[in-house]
Design a protein around this motif. Sequence first.
Motif, PDB file in Angstrom:
ATOM      1  N   HIS A 101     -34.269   2.669  15.451  1.00  0.00           N
ATOM      2  CA  HIS A 101     -33.819   3.728  15.959  1.00  0.00           C
ATOM      3  C   HIS A 101     -32.302   3.984  15.949  1.00  0.00           C
ATOM      4  N   GLU A 127     -37.591  -2.021  17.377  1.00  0.00           N
ATOM      5  CA  GLU A 127     -37.861  -0.457  17.483  1.00  0.00           C
ATOM      6  C   GLU A 127     -36.423   0.123  18.002  1.00  0.00           C
ATOM      7  N   ARG A 172     -45.947   2.249  14.851  1.00  0.00           N
ATOM      8  CA  ARG A 172     -44.863   2.560  15.644  1.00  0.00           C
ATOM      9  C   ARG A 172     -43.557   2.855  15.026  1.00  0.00           C
ATOM     10  N   PHE A 173     -43.604   2.440  13.708  1.00  0.00           N
ATOM     11  CA  PHE A 173     -42.274   2.594  12.954  1.00  0.00           C
ATOM     12  C   PHE A 173     -42.500   3.694  11.857  1.00  0.00           C
ATOM     13  N   ASN A 206     -48.088  -3.209  13.662  1.00  0.00           N
ATOM     14  CA  ASN A 206     -47.558  -1.965  14.492  1.00  0.00           C
ATOM     15  C   ASN A 206     -46.814  -0.789  13.597  1.00  0.00           C
ATOM     16  N   ASP A 240     -40.224  -4.909  20.251  1.00  0.00           N
ATOM     17  CA  ASP A 240     -39.430  -3.912  21.161  1.00  0.00           C
ATOM     18  C   ASP A 240     -38.009  -4.027  20.668  1.00  0.00           C
TER      19      ASP A 240
END
Length: 365
Positions: free
Chosen positions: A106, A102, A139-140, A136, A99
């Motif tokens: 960003h 991420e 997710r990226f 994951n 988390d």
Amino acid sequence: MARDLPRTPFTRRRILPFKFLIPFVLVFSVSIIAVTQHFQRISYFLRPLWDNPPAPFTRIPHYYAPNASMPELCKLHGWGILPSPRRVFDAILFNNEVDILEIRYHELLPYVEKFVILEANATFTGIPKSLTFHDNLSRFAFAGSKIVYDKMLSIGDLNAGYNRRPFDVEADHRRALNKLIRRSGIAVGDVLIMADADEIPSPETLQLLKWCDGIPPVMHLELQNYMYSFEFPVDYNSWRATAHLFTERTGYRHSRQSNLILADSGWHCSFCFRYIKEFAFKMKAYSHADRVKRQSFLNPDRIQKIICNGEDLFDMLPEEYTFRDLFRKMGPIPKSASAMHLPSYLIKNADRFKFLLPGGCLRSG
């Protein structure tokens, strides 16, 4: 005729010392047990007597205003302005902080040329783990073209018997990351950020590193420390993240490398996880896993209570070098109701990351 001298009764001479010996033995035994069980706490409490603080950093003031131009900001720092920006490379060792990673990617995406990331299928303490980043990757995807990723597979070594010191294993990981950095396309004169995943430099810091001429070849980044979430600000004593002007001799390290530190350069959110099981896993995987003195430390109810109260997961005293600082930091971390000056991606996605904001201390299993 000689007279017999008076004698102290035999029983009195024998019994009197035992009256003092028994309490002494009891007190001595209890003291030994107490010192053995609480040696770490006693050692930390007495640290101001047996340890010296590291040499202080020379702090570089950090200037920023939303309407100030880069030439103005660089000049305030005593630096010039480049005709074109430097490239910035961001290098981290990854455990399971998906988390916070991420948020990091960003936040830094507009300013970073390449994100260099290495993860392993075992922790520094030898516990097998999943390849969380690899699992994951979707997710990226937003940063896919900028990610330079590799993994260390060491399960075979573990099956053969694992008896290496965690800090030695960590050193192997850092050497592997060094090689990956050199495969990322970095060149002499580029900026290299060396940090852990939860040590996030601010965009304002990266803008200075990209545009200012005359920045130090190596400087530490002073980050505001948070524990469990941004509800618990601790201090500004996080200093291990560094910014380097890359040379052929640059090597990845997470220790002191300069006497210079740029003030107020970002955020360090330790143990900022979504799930209780992630807290327990890091406590066992941590290089200081010996701090888990009892299995009860990993009890989910205990962990949840500590998170909401801002207490210490390892039941330890603060690591301070003066009694004044020690007493000041003893006890729970005071809560903050402020969510100002935090990563913008976190605020824009507050519904997804409530657990990192004031009032969101409850975690899922």
